[in-house]
Motif scaffolding. Structure first.
Motif, PDB file in Angstrom:
ATOM      1  N   SER A  14       0.600  -0.969   0.085  1.00 12.47           N
ATOM      2  CA  SER A  14      -0.233   0.091  -0.274  1.00 12.47           C
ATOM      3  C   SER A  14       0.956   1.127  -0.244  1.00 12.47           C
ATOM      4  CB  SER A  14      -0.619  -0.231   1.287  1.00 12.47           C
ATOM      5  OG  SER A  14      -1.808  -0.919   1.215  1.00 12.47           O
ATOM      6  N   GLY A  15       0.725   2.266  -0.835  1.00 11.03           N
ATOM      7  CA  GLY A  15       1.136   3.388  -0.602  1.00 11.03           C
ATOM      8  C   GLY A  15       2.564   3.623  -1.696  1.00 11.03           C
ATOM      9  N   ASN A  16       2.678   1.577  -2.646  1.00  9.21           N
ATOM     10  CA  ASN A  16       4.192   2.121  -3.347  1.00  9.21           C
ATOM     11  C   ASN A  16       3.602   2.765  -4.701  1.00  9.21           C
ATOM     12  OD1 ASN A  16       5.101   0.327  -1.475  1.00  9.21           O
ATOM     13  ND2 ASN A  16       5.802  -1.473  -2.367  1.00  9.21           N
ATOM     14  N   SER A  17       4.646   3.357  -5.138  1.00 10.94           N
ATOM     15  CA  SER A  17       4.434   3.846  -6.389  1.00 10.94           C
ATOM     16  C   SER A  17       4.362   2.740  -7.928  1.00 10.94           C
ATOM     17  CB  SER A  17       5.930   4.656  -6.795  1.00 10.94           C
ATOM     18  OG  SER A  17       6.738   4.014  -6.931  1.00 10.94           O
ATOM     19  N   GLN A  18       4.173   3.068  -9.007  1.00 11.71           N
ATOM     20  CA  GLN A  18       4.401   2.621 -10.044  1.00 11.71           C
ATOM     21  C   GLN A  18       5.611   1.499  -9.778  1.00 11.71           C
ATOM     22  OE1 GLN A  18       2.791   3.579 -13.459  1.00 11.71           O
ATOM     23  NE2 GLN A  18       0.612   4.424 -12.690  1.00 11.71           N
ATOM     24  N   ASP A  19       6.669   2.183  -9.589  1.00 13.02           N
ATOM     25  CA  ASP A  19       7.788   1.678 -10.257  1.00 13.02           C
ATOM     26  C   ASP A  19       7.839   0.585  -9.389  1.00 13.02           C
ATOM     27  OD1 ASP A  19       8.503   3.241 -12.545  1.00 13.02           O
ATOM     28  OD2 ASP A  19       9.553   4.502 -11.488  1.00 13.02           O
ATOM     29  N   GLU A  20       7.671   0.964  -7.483  1.00 15.51           N
ATOM     30  CA  GLU A  20       7.873  -0.274  -6.509  1.00 15.51           C
ATOM     31  C   GLU A  20       7.412  -1.100  -7.204  1.00 15.51           C
ATOM     32  OE1 GLU A  20       9.087   3.068  -3.462  1.00 15.51           O
ATOM     33  OE2 GLU A  20       6.892   2.699  -3.870  1.00 15.51           O
ATOM     34  N   LEU A  21       5.618  -0.989  -7.492  1.00 14.20           N
ATOM     35  CA  LEU A  21       5.054  -2.058  -7.807  1.00 14.20           C
ATOM     36  C   LEU A  21       5.637  -2.810  -8.618  1.00 14.20           C
ATOM     37  CD1 LEU A  21       1.413  -0.282  -7.919  1.00 14.20           C
ATOM     38  CD2 LEU A  21       2.312  -1.829  -6.380  1.00 14.20           C
ATOM     39  N   ARG A  22       6.379  -2.411 -10.090  1.00 11.35           N
ATOM     40  CA  ARG A  22       6.852  -3.034 -11.144  1.00 11.35           C
ATOM     41  C   ARG A  22       7.610  -3.821 -10.051  1.00 11.35           C
ATOM     42  NH1 ARG A  22       7.214  -2.610 -16.531  1.00 11.35           N
ATOM     43  NH2 ARG A  22       6.275  -0.591 -16.451  1.00 11.35           N
TER      44      ARG A  22
END
Length: 68
Positions: A14-22
């Motif tokens: 939760s709260g992760n950026s798209q780059d972090e999720l990727r």
């Protein structure tokens, strides 16, 4: 799947950026560890639940194509 595990996975991203999720997704796939599968499943559940019918159809087509 244990509901606590699902909540823990959601809490961890939760709260992760798209780059972090990727990075999380790519890392889980590249590691190929069985223990990562529940996390990917939870992420897919979130994607599926927030997708339009058209997006779901695209995912199903990609999945079907990938399994051939």
């Amino acid at each position: 799947m244990n509901l606590n595990l699902r909540n823990a996975i959601i809490h961890n991203v939760s709260g992760n950026s798209q780059d972090e999720l990727r990075d999380t997704i790519v890392d889980a796939i590249q590691n190929g560890e069985e223990k990562m599968l529940p996390g990917l499943g939870v992420l897919f559940e979130i994607i599926w639940n927030n997708a339009s019918e058209e997006e779901r159809q695209e995912m199903l087509q990609a999945l079907e194509s990938g399994l051939k």
